[in-house]
Design a protein around this motif. Structure first.
Motif, PDB file in Angstrom:
ATOM      1  N   LEU A 101     -61.482 -27.907 -17.534  1.00  0.00           N
ATOM      2  CA  LEU A 101     -60.832 -28.505 -18.700  1.00  0.00           C
ATOM      3  C   LEU A 101     -59.318 -28.507 -18.536  1.00  0.00           C
ATOM      4  O   LEU A 101     -58.641 -29.484 -18.874  1.00  0.00           O
ATOM      5  N   ALA A 105     -56.713 -31.749 -18.101  1.00  0.00           N
ATOM      6  CA  ALA A 105     -55.482 -31.903 -18.865  1.00  0.00           C
ATOM      7  C   ALA A 105     -54.279 -32.099 -17.947  1.00  0.00           C
ATOM      8  O   ALA A 105     -53.371 -32.886 -18.247  1.00  0.00           O
ATOM      9  N   ILE A 129     -51.212 -31.373 -22.378  1.00  0.00           N
ATOM     10  CA  ILE A 129     -52.085 -31.013 -23.485  1.00  0.00           C
ATOM     11  C   ILE A 129     -53.104 -29.950 -23.082  1.00  0.00           C
ATOM     12  O   ILE A 129     -54.148 -29.796 -23.731  1.00  0.00           O
ATOM     13  N   VAL A 132     -53.912 -27.511 -25.874  1.00  0.00           N
ATOM     14  CA  VAL A 132     -54.737 -28.104 -26.933  1.00  0.00           C
ATOM     15  C   VAL A 132     -56.186 -28.208 -26.481  1.00  0.00           C
ATOM     16  O   VAL A 132     -57.110 -27.856 -27.220  1.00  0.00           O
ATOM     17  N   PHE A 133     -56.396 -28.691 -25.266  1.00  0.00           N
ATOM     18  CA  PHE A 133     -57.754 -28.792 -24.740  1.00  0.00           C
ATOM     19  C   PHE A 133     -58.410 -27.418 -24.633  1.00  0.00           C
ATOM     20  O   PHE A 133     -59.598 -27.254 -24.945  1.00  0.00           O
ATOM     21  N   ALA A 136     -59.227 -26.021 -28.178  1.00  0.00           N
ATOM     22  CA  ALA A 136     -60.288 -26.821 -28.784  1.00  0.00           C
ATOM     23  C   ALA A 136     -61.621 -26.614 -28.074  1.00  0.00           C
ATOM     24  O   ALA A 136     -62.670 -26.496 -28.730  1.00  0.00           O
ATOM     25  N   LEU A 233     -55.506 -40.567 -26.500  1.00  0.00           N
ATOM     26  CA  LEU A 233     -55.861 -39.158 -26.643  1.00  0.00           C
ATOM     27  C   LEU A 233     -56.617 -38.908 -27.948  1.00  0.00           C
ATOM     28  O   LEU A 233     -57.604 -38.167 -27.979  1.00  0.00           O
ATOM     29  N   ALA A 234     -56.152 -39.535 -29.032  1.00  0.00           N
ATOM     30  CA  ALA A 234     -56.821 -39.354 -30.327  1.00  0.00           C
ATOM     31  C   ALA A 234     -58.245 -39.902 -30.302  1.00  0.00           C
ATOM     32  O   ALA A 234     -59.147 -39.342 -30.937  1.00  0.00           O
ATOM     33  N   THR A 237     -60.387 -37.679 -27.065  1.00  0.00           N
ATOM     34  CA  THR A 237     -60.546 -36.225 -27.081  1.00  0.00           C
ATOM     35  C   THR A 237     -61.919 -35.774 -27.566  1.00  0.00           C
ATOM     36  O   THR A 237     -62.539 -34.899 -26.945  1.00  0.00           O
ATOM     37  N   ILE A 240     -64.301 -36.390 -24.730  1.00  0.00           N
ATOM     38  CA  ILE A 240     -64.031 -35.490 -23.601  1.00  0.00           C
ATOM     39  C   ILE A 240     -64.590 -34.098 -23.883  1.00  0.00           C
ATOM     40  O   ILE A 240     -65.265 -33.495 -23.033  1.00  0.00           O
ATOM     41  N   LEU A 241     -64.336 -33.576 -25.068  1.00  0.00           N
ATOM     42  CA  LEU A 241     -64.814 -32.233 -25.405  1.00  0.00           C
ATOM     43  C   LEU A 241     -66.337 -32.192 -25.488  1.00  0.00           C
ATOM     44  O   LEU A 241     -66.965 -31.197 -25.083  1.00  0.00           O
ATOM     45  N   TRP A 244     -67.638 -32.209 -21.937  1.00  0.00           N
ATOM     46  CA  TRP A 244     -67.415 -30.896 -21.326  1.00  0.00           C
ATOM     47  C   TRP A 244     -68.396 -29.857 -21.852  1.00  0.00           C
ATOM     48  O   TRP A 244     -68.939 -29.054 -21.095  1.00  0.00           O
TER      49      TRP A 244
END
Length: 260
Positions: A101, A105, A129, A132-133, A136, A233-234, A237, A240-241, A244
């Motif tokens: 992760l 980033a 970021i 942040v990643f 989160a 990104l908004a 994200t 992506i999360l 992951w």
């Protein structure tokens, strides 16, 4: 009287087996928690980590006691060392997905102009970021029941890594190399939308610069790149999360089966 002594002797044997199982589980779980996402981070107090290790041990030890009673390792420091190595292997496998992760980033940071955004908020310096990643991703894993999956992982590991035994060095190296390749591929896949968008942007910027050499395309394009990166990104994200987390859960379900 003899019957009472025999019952007390049997109870002592059970207590000894349970105590040895608890010691083995404590060492393996302690090594795992030291590298586990969330609980193994430097910001977590040592008392919290110790409490987590004890809690996991209380869950695993009763199950492990039955296996030890059926021909497990005898009490020795060598057996404890084998448990520590096994726990570190499990912990490294989990930590590699956190590094995936962070690597994603870092790739996003190099592809966009977000390299200094939110930097310095974590104990370890990270570009872009990454903080942040990281926060989160760990929060999402905890909400999804990481503590339960970790207990299941420990119980599952005894089928592949027997209690007190040292893993084969060659097999461990092959597994580690395959897992590193898999997690790096995952990191690049997570960052792929930003890499593709950055490539398209730079090609368009080069074409505009070639068509209008007098125009300061870098001055005009830099704010557009930042705005576009934040907008992407908004939108990306959550995807992506989620991707992951799915890969991470797949690893916890099959920790020693490295998928292509």
């Amino acid at each position: 009287m003899n019957g009472l002594i025999a019952e007390l002797s049997g109870l002592l044997d059970v207590a000894e087996s349970l105590g040895w199982a608890a010691a083995l589980a404590f060492v393996r779980i302690g090594a795992l928690v030291a590298l586990m996402p969330g609980l193994g981070d430097p910001s977590v107090p040592q008392r919290v980590k110790l409490a987590a290790v004890v809690a996991f041990t209380l869950v695993v030890a009763p199950v492990l006691a039955d296996r030890i009673a059926e021909g497990g390792p005898s009490p020795s420091f060598m057996a404890l060392g084998g448990e520590a190595v096994s726990g570190l292997i499990l912990g490294v496998g989990m930590r590699l997905f956190v590094l995936a992760l962070q690597t994603a980033a870092a790739i996003i940071a190099q592809a966009t102009t977000l390299s200094q955004l939110f930097a310095g908020a974590a104990p370890e310096p990270q570009p872009a970021i990454g903080n942040v990643f990281l926060v989160a991703g760990i929060a999402l894993a905890m909400v999804a029941g990481l503590h339960v999956r970790a207990a299941e992982l420990v119980l599952l590991s005894y089928d592949i890594l027997p209690a007190g035994a040292y893993p084969a060095a060659g097999a461990g190296a092959d597994w580690g190399l395959a897992l590193v390749s898999r997690t790096f591929g995952l990191a690049f896949a997570l960052a792929a939308p930003f890499v593709i968008a950055s490539m398209i942007y730079n090609l368009a910027l080069g074409a505009i610069n070639r068509a209008m050499p007098m125009l300061m395309v870098s001055t005009v394009g830099a704010p557009a790149l930042t705005l576009g990166a934040l907008a992407l990104l908004a939108v990306a994200t959550p995807v992506i999360l989620a991707a992951w987390l799915d890969a991470f859960n797949a690893h916890l379900s099959r920790p020693f089966e490295v998928l292509p």
